[in-house]
Design a protein around this motif. Structure first.
Motif, PDB file in Angstrom:
ATOM      1  N   SER A  37     -16.884 -40.772 -72.794  1.00  0.00           N
ATOM      2  CA  SER A  37     -15.500 -40.297 -72.701  1.00  0.00           C
ATOM      3  C   SER A  37     -14.578 -41.124 -73.585  1.00  0.00           C
ATOM      4  N   LEU A  38     -14.819 -42.416 -73.636  1.00  0.00           N
ATOM      5  CA  LEU A  38     -14.027 -43.276 -74.507  1.00  0.00           C
ATOM      6  C   LEU A  38     -14.270 -42.923 -75.977  1.00  0.00           C
ATOM      7  N   THR A  39     -15.516 -42.665 -76.311  1.00  0.00           N
ATOM      8  CA  THR A  39     -15.841 -42.240 -77.682  1.00  0.00           C
ATOM      9  C   THR A  39     -15.108 -40.953 -78.014  1.00  0.00           C
ATOM     10  N   ASP A  40     -15.091 -40.019 -77.084  1.00  0.00           N
ATOM     11  CA  ASP A  40     -14.393 -38.752 -77.327  1.00  0.00           C
ATOM     12  C   ASP A  40     -12.883 -38.965 -77.463  1.00  0.00           C
ATOM     13  N   GLN A  41     -12.309 -39.882 -76.705  1.00  0.00           N
ATOM     14  CA  GLN A  41     -10.883 -40.182 -76.827  1.00  0.00           C
ATOM     15  C   GLN A  41     -10.569 -40.738 -78.217  1.00  0.00           C
ATOM     16  N   LEU A  42     -11.385 -41.660 -78.682  1.00  0.00           N
ATOM     17  CA  LEU A  42     -11.229 -42.188 -80.040  1.00  0.00           C
ATOM     18  C   LEU A  42     -11.391 -41.069 -81.072  1.00  0.00           C
ATOM     19  N   PHE A  43     -12.371 -40.206 -80.825  1.00  0.00           N
ATOM     20  CA  PHE A  43     -12.654 -39.110 -81.756  1.00  0.00           C
ATOM     21  C   PHE A  43     -11.453 -38.171 -81.897  1.00  0.00           C
ATOM     22  N   ILE A  44     -10.816 -37.791 -80.781  1.00  0.00           N
ATOM     23  CA  ILE A  44      -9.691 -36.860 -80.905  1.00  0.00           C
ATOM     24  C   ILE A  44      -8.507 -37.507 -81.623  1.00  0.00           C
ATOM     25  N   LYS A  45      -8.333 -38.806 -81.451  1.00  0.00           N
ATOM     26  CA  LYS A  45      -7.268 -39.504 -82.175  1.00  0.00           C
ATOM     27  C   LYS A  45      -7.554 -39.492 -83.679  1.00  0.00           C
ATOM     28  N   ALA A  46      -8.779 -39.810 -84.051  1.00  0.00           N
ATOM     29  CA  ALA A  46      -9.149 -39.833 -85.473  1.00  0.00           C
ATOM     30  C   ALA A  46      -9.113 -38.427 -86.078  1.00  0.00           C
ATOM     31  N   LYS A  47      -9.567 -37.428 -85.328  1.00  0.00           N
ATOM     32  CA  LYS A  47      -9.518 -36.045 -85.827  1.00  0.00           C
ATOM     33  C   LYS A  47      -8.082 -35.585 -86.025  1.00  0.00           C
ATOM     34  N   ARG A  48      -7.188 -36.015 -85.150  1.00  0.00           N
ATOM     35  CA  ARG A  48      -5.774 -35.653 -85.307  1.00  0.00           C
ATOM     36  C   ARG A  48      -5.205 -36.280 -86.573  1.00  0.00           C
ATOM     37  N   ILE A  49      -5.563 -37.520 -86.843  1.00  0.00           N
ATOM     38  CA  ILE A  49      -5.109 -38.155 -88.083  1.00  0.00           C
ATOM     39  C   ILE A  49      -5.592 -37.350 -89.280  1.00  0.00           C
ATOM     40  N   ARG A  50      -6.861 -37.003 -89.282  1.00  0.00           N
ATOM     41  CA  ARG A  50      -7.417 -36.237 -90.411  1.00  0.00           C
ATOM     42  C   ARG A  50      -6.727 -34.892 -90.548  1.00  0.00           C
ATOM     43  N   SER A  51      -6.476 -34.246 -89.439  1.00  0.00           N
ATOM     44  CA  SER A  51      -5.790 -32.955 -89.452  1.00  0.00           C
ATOM     45  C   SER A  51      -4.392 -33.093 -90.053  1.00  0.00           C
ATOM     46  N   LEU A  52      -3.663 -34.132 -89.637  1.00  0.00           N
ATOM     47  CA  LEU A  52      -2.319 -34.354 -90.177  1.00  0.00           C
ATOM     48  C   LEU A  52      -2.356 -34.714 -91.659  1.00  0.00           C
ATOM     49  N   GLU A  53      -3.363 -35.461 -92.064  1.00  0.00           N
ATOM     50  CA  GLU A  53      -3.508 -35.794 -93.485  1.00  0.00           C
ATOM     51  C   GLU A  53      -3.726 -34.539 -94.327  1.00  0.00           C
TER      52      GLU A  53
ATOM     53  N   LYS B 171     -17.830 -43.969 -88.224  1.00  0.00           N
ATOM     54  CA  LYS B 171     -18.185 -44.950 -87.191  1.00  0.00           C
ATOM     55  C   LYS B 171     -18.319 -44.277 -85.830  1.00  0.00           C
ATOM     56  N   LEU B 172     -17.419 -43.336 -85.540  1.00  0.00           N
ATOM     57  CA  LEU B 172     -17.493 -42.626 -84.259  1.00  0.00           C
ATOM     58  C   LEU B 172     -18.746 -41.760 -84.176  1.00  0.00           C
ATOM     59  N   GLN B 173     -19.124 -41.136 -85.279  1.00  0.00           N
ATOM     60  CA  GLN B 173     -20.369 -40.356 -85.282  1.00  0.00           C
ATOM     61  C   GLN B 173     -21.557 -41.277 -85.024  1.00  0.00           C
ATOM     62  N   ARG B 174     -21.530 -42.450 -85.626  1.00  0.00           N
ATOM     63  CA  ARG B 174     -22.600 -43.429 -85.384  1.00  0.00           C
ATOM     64  C   ARG B 174     -22.638 -43.843 -83.919  1.00  0.00           C
ATOM     65  N   ILE B 175     -21.468 -44.082 -83.331  1.00  0.00           N
ATOM     66  CA  ILE B 175     -21.419 -44.446 -81.913  1.00  0.00           C
ATOM     67  C   ILE B 175     -22.021 -43.330 -81.063  1.00  0.00           C
ATOM     68  N   LYS B 176     -21.668 -42.077 -81.375  1.00  0.00           N
ATOM     69  CA  LYS B 176     -22.234 -40.951 -80.619  1.00  0.00           C
ATOM     70  C   LYS B 176     -23.760 -40.935 -80.720  1.00  0.00           C
ATOM     71  N   GLU B 177     -24.269 -41.179 -81.918  1.00  0.00           N
ATOM     72  CA  GLU B 177     -25.727 -41.202 -82.100  1.00  0.00           C
ATOM     73  C   GLU B 177     -26.359 -42.322 -81.285  1.00  0.00           C
ATOM     74  N   ILE B 178     -25.744 -43.501 -81.312  1.00  0.00           N
ATOM     75  CA  ILE B 178     -26.269 -44.639 -80.545  1.00  0.00           C
ATOM     76  C   ILE B 178     -26.218 -44.332 -79.053  1.00  0.00           C
ATOM     77  N   GLU B 179     -25.126 -43.705 -78.597  1.00  0.00           N
ATOM     78  CA  GLU B 179     -25.036 -43.321 -77.182  1.00  0.00           C
ATOM     79  C   GLU B 179     -26.119 -42.307 -76.836  1.00  0.00           C
ATOM     80  N   ASP B 180     -26.343 -41.334 -77.717  1.00  0.00           N
ATOM     81  CA  ASP B 180     -27.380 -40.328 -77.471  1.00  0.00           C
ATOM     82  C   ASP B 180     -28.781 -40.946 -77.429  1.00  0.00           C
ATOM     83  N   LEU B 181     -28.949 -42.046 -78.165  1.00  0.00           N
ATOM     84  CA  LEU B 181     -30.226 -42.767 -78.154  1.00  0.00           C
ATOM     85  C   LEU B 181     -30.301 -43.788 -77.021  1.00  0.00           C
TER      86      LEU B 181
END
Length: 183
Positions: A41-57, A142-152
């Motif tokens: 859930s924390l990873t997803d919270q970070l992810f939505i923040k980063a995705k919002r930045i990219r969207s605004l960019e 980095k967030l994608q990597r964290i998701k992969e590590i969590e999945d593993l």
């Protein structure tokens, strides 16, 4: 070169001070409610923040009225929360006093500063020549990597751990705040 590095440390400390002040105010308002967040859930919270930045960019417009800079600040604070959660684990009810939460925050913020100083020395201020959008993309990576590590379930072969990725997110986000403040 030494002067720039000194300026980087001052700028980084100023950003972390701003983040700490916001964290402290939110801690007053909400307590350490983030203690219930599981890693995913924390990873997803970070992810939505980063995705919002990219969207605004990309879109160059915010319909909510909040810009990119506050999202980078949120990434710094949630990154520190992530480090605390890795250290302490998640809980079903808040178990930290505001004072204890701030002490943990300060310890991890200092770790991020020390890592930034070491890396900045080795990379010779390279971050200053980067685009802010690159910080965003690196954070998303980095967030994608964290998701992969969590999945593993943490069973990696050669990668840095989740904590190293959180530290990099904090530092890239701090660089983003610095660069956006200079414009």
């Amino acid at each position: 070169m030494c002067n720039k590095a000194s300026n980087t440390e001052q700028q980084f400390r100023a950003v972390m001070k701003e983040c700490r002040e916001l964290f402290s105010k939110k801690l007053h308002d909400y307590g350490a409610s983030w203690r219930i967040l599981r890693p995913s859930s924390l990873t997803d919270q970070l992810f939505i923040k980063a995705k919002r930045i990219r969207s605004l960019e990309i879109k160059k417009e915010s319909l909510v009225g909040e810009g990119i800079r506050p999202e980078f600040i949120a990434l710094i604070n949630y990154g520190i929360v992530g480090l605390i959660q890795l250290e302490r684990g998640y809980v079903d009810s808040v178990d930290l006093s505001p004072e204890d939460a701030m002490a943990l925050y300060d310890a991890h913020a200092d770790e991020a500063l020390q890592l930034m100083l070491r890396k900045n020395h080795d990379y010779d201020e390279a971050w200053r020549s980067m685009r802010v959008s690159s910080y965003t993309d690196f954070i998303l990576t980095k967030l994608q990597r964290i998701k992969e590590i969590e999945d593993l379930a943490g069973n990696t072969l050669v990668s840095e751990g989740i904590d190293a990725n959180y530290m990099d997110i904090i530092n890239y986000a701090a660089f983003g705040v610095i660069k956006l403040s200079e414009w």
